[in-house]
Design a protein around this motif. Structure first.
Motif, PDB file in Angstrom:
ATOM      1  N   THR A 114     -36.015   1.681  21.465  1.00  0.00           N
ATOM      2  CA  THR A 114     -35.255   2.553  20.724  1.00  0.00           C
ATOM      3  C   THR A 114     -33.824   2.656  20.916  1.00  0.00           C
ATOM      4  O   THR A 114     -33.119   2.696  20.005  1.00  0.00           O
ATOM      5  N   GLY A 117     -32.229  -0.035  18.705  1.00  0.00           N
ATOM      6  CA  GLY A 117     -31.912   0.417  17.277  1.00  0.00           C
ATOM      7  C   GLY A 117     -30.623   1.378  17.370  1.00  0.00           C
ATOM      8  O   GLY A 117     -30.129   1.270  16.453  1.00  0.00           O
ATOM      9  N   LYS A 118     -30.594   2.051  18.366  1.00  0.00           N
ATOM     10  CA  LYS A 118     -29.402   3.031  18.411  1.00  0.00           C
ATOM     11  C   LYS A 118     -28.074   2.311  18.486  1.00  0.00           C
ATOM     12  O   LYS A 118     -27.276   2.636  17.905  1.00  0.00           O
ATOM     13  N   LEU A 150     -37.625   0.454  12.963  1.00  0.00           N
ATOM     14  CA  LEU A 150     -36.407   1.215  13.173  1.00  0.00           C
ATOM     15  C   LEU A 150     -35.049   0.330  12.399  1.00  0.00           C
ATOM     16  O   LEU A 150     -34.124   0.939  12.187  1.00  0.00           O
ATOM     17  N   ILE A 154     -32.121   1.946   9.703  1.00  0.00           N
ATOM     18  CA  ILE A 154     -30.768   2.154  10.044  1.00  0.00           C
ATOM     19  C   ILE A 154     -30.086   0.890   9.242  1.00  0.00           C
ATOM     20  O   ILE A 154     -28.905   0.957   9.254  1.00  0.00           O
ATOM     21  N   MET A 278     -31.689   8.054  15.652  1.00  0.00           N
ATOM     22  CA  MET A 278     -31.073   6.967  15.851  1.00  0.00           C
ATOM     23  C   MET A 278     -29.658   7.231  16.200  1.00  0.00           C
ATOM     24  O   MET A 278     -28.882   6.433  16.525  1.00  0.00           O
TER      25      MET A 278
END
Length: 445
Positions: A114, A117-118, A150, A154, A278
């Motif tokens: 996660t 992805g962020k 993810l 984005i 995100m």
């Protein structure tokens, strides 16, 4: 995250309330309570003692003794020491290299995928980079699928090789892919591993030696407390990582990891993450975090979030409409969307000095605006543009369309009209004074 620690520190400072000066006696009582608060937050005893010894030495300085407000000065001393404990200043983040290679490591379940992805979204939207995510976790079921999902959310490409079980080869191939597709950042999401697992630790070390990353980020689950600090030390001995990422800061954790990981491994905290969305990734600022722990808010971060979402040209247009008394439901709806983009509402409120403590036990849902949004969405374009068109029959239709009672629609209309009347008064203000009208009283949701 730090609610319990904040409460205990506030209680400790009460020992100085009403005191004209700091003395050996009252400072000893206060320092004892501070140390107890830190220990309860899962801070190592040695670190807690060293911290409070520094606070005590500074508090007993001549300038503090002569102060007429020892309580406030004690808060400042503790804030400065907390900031120093967490790193002092904002850490640098290297984007050198062509491409920049960033290796993500950590325990299973720490939130590495996660976070990857962020980070990709952060670099894409705020640093104007073109990142490539790399699925190098060949062990966890669905890890590759998760990263692809993810990446799709984005708008970032993901490199994976479902046939290969060699993370080193995957990482090498991904860098070649990045060069071929003009991607200037490669983020390698590796498998979770235990520091005592020699085979897995050797594997991630081999990835490091092969791709020579500019940044090696160790992802720490803040919920694990002091255990996370001990694990970070073991990983650092093998990887010599460049920085730490704290995840799940919105969880019910005591905060020991955030407070002491920099002290223990002598590596800076570079990012802080909360939630699954995100866009909930922030650069870590030790002083701002110290202010929030002590209930002093974080106005700087709040202003920065607002500046990211509010366009200056649009603000001027909105101000002109307000001055002409033409602010309508569509304008109001658009402003709600901008506020929602700034992040979790409760987190935003916590950045305002004094408000965070007052609202710590109040649950503010991210869906708090849904009722208002439903009512506005049930209006025709003409009704949104001209609130005066809305008569009783239209209100009935809006209530039915939004799933609300007529009384709720009436209450919203009344509050909206009160806000418009308030805006009329802004017409008398100098130009520029009317901006930021959303900081006034908001209609109930």
């Amino acid at each position: 995250m730090f609610n319990n620690l904040s409460d205990k520190l506030e209680s400790a400072f009460k020992n100085l309330k009403g005191e004209a000066r700091i003395t050996d006696l009252n400072i000893a009582t206060t320092v004892k309570e501070i140390r107890r608060a830190l220990l309860d937050a899962d801070v190592n005893y040695k670190i807690a003692k060293e911290f409070t010894d520094k606070v005590k030495d500074k508090a007993l300085g001549e300038k503090v003794i002569n102060s007429i407000n020892p309580g406030q000065l004690m808060v400042k001393i503790v804030k400065d020491e907390l900031a120093e404990l967490m790193g002092g200043t904002e850490a640098t983040f290297s984007l050198a290299g062509n491409p920049t290679v960033i290796l993500i490591a950590g325990l299973q379940g720490s939130g590495k995928t996660t976070f990857s992805g962020k980070l990709a979204l952060y670099l894409k939207s705020k640093k104007n980079k073109s990142p490539l995510l790399v699925a190098a976790d060949v062990y966890r079921p669905a890890a590759i699928d998760q990263l692809h999902v993810l990446g799709s959310q984005i708008g970032v490409d993901v490199y994976s090789d479902r046939e290969s079980k060699d993370p080193v080869a995957i990482a090498e191939a991904a860098i070649k892919e990045a060069r071929a597709k003009n991607k200037n950042v490669v983020i390698i999401d590796t498998a979770g591993r235990l520091a005592v697992d020699e085979v897995m630790m050797t594997e991630v070390k081999n990835i490091k030696e092969t791709v020579n990353p500019q940044e090696i980020l160790f992802v720490v689950d803040s919920m694990t407390g002091q255990d996370a600090v001990n694990t970070a030390k073991a990983f650092n001995d093998r990887l010599d990582f460049t920085g730490v990422v704290l995840t799940k800061l919105d969880g019910d954790t005591r905060g020991g990891a955030a407070l002491t990981i920099k002290y223990t491994v002598d590596k800076p905290i570079k990012f802080a993450s909360s939630g699954e969305k995100m866009d909930t990734l922030d650069v870590f600022y030790p002083e701002r975090m110290a202010q929030r722990i002590l209930g002093m808010g974080d106005i700087t971060s709040l202003v920065e979030k607002a500046q990211e979402q509010f366009n200056e040209e649009e603000a001027k247009k909105l101000e002109k409409k307000i001055r002409q008394n033409k602010f309508d439901f569509q304008d109001f709806y658009d402003q709600l969307q901008q506020i929602k983009k700034m992040g979790n509402l409760k987190d935003l409120m916590a950045m305002i000095p004094g408000v965070g403590k007052a609202m710590k036990d109040i649950d503010i849902s991210d869906d708090a605006f849904k009722g208002v949004e439903a009512m506005i969405s049930s209006m025709t374009p003409q009704e949104r543009a001209d609130p005066d068109l809305i008569n009783q029959s239209r209100k009935l239709r809006i209530a039915k369309g939004s799933g609300k009672d007529l009384n709720e629609v009436n209450a919203f209309m009344k509050q909206f009209e009160q806000m418009r009347q308030m805006m009329k008064q802004m017409n008398k203000m100098p130009m520029g004074m009317g901006r930021g009208m959303m900081g006034g009283k908001m209609p109930k949701m």
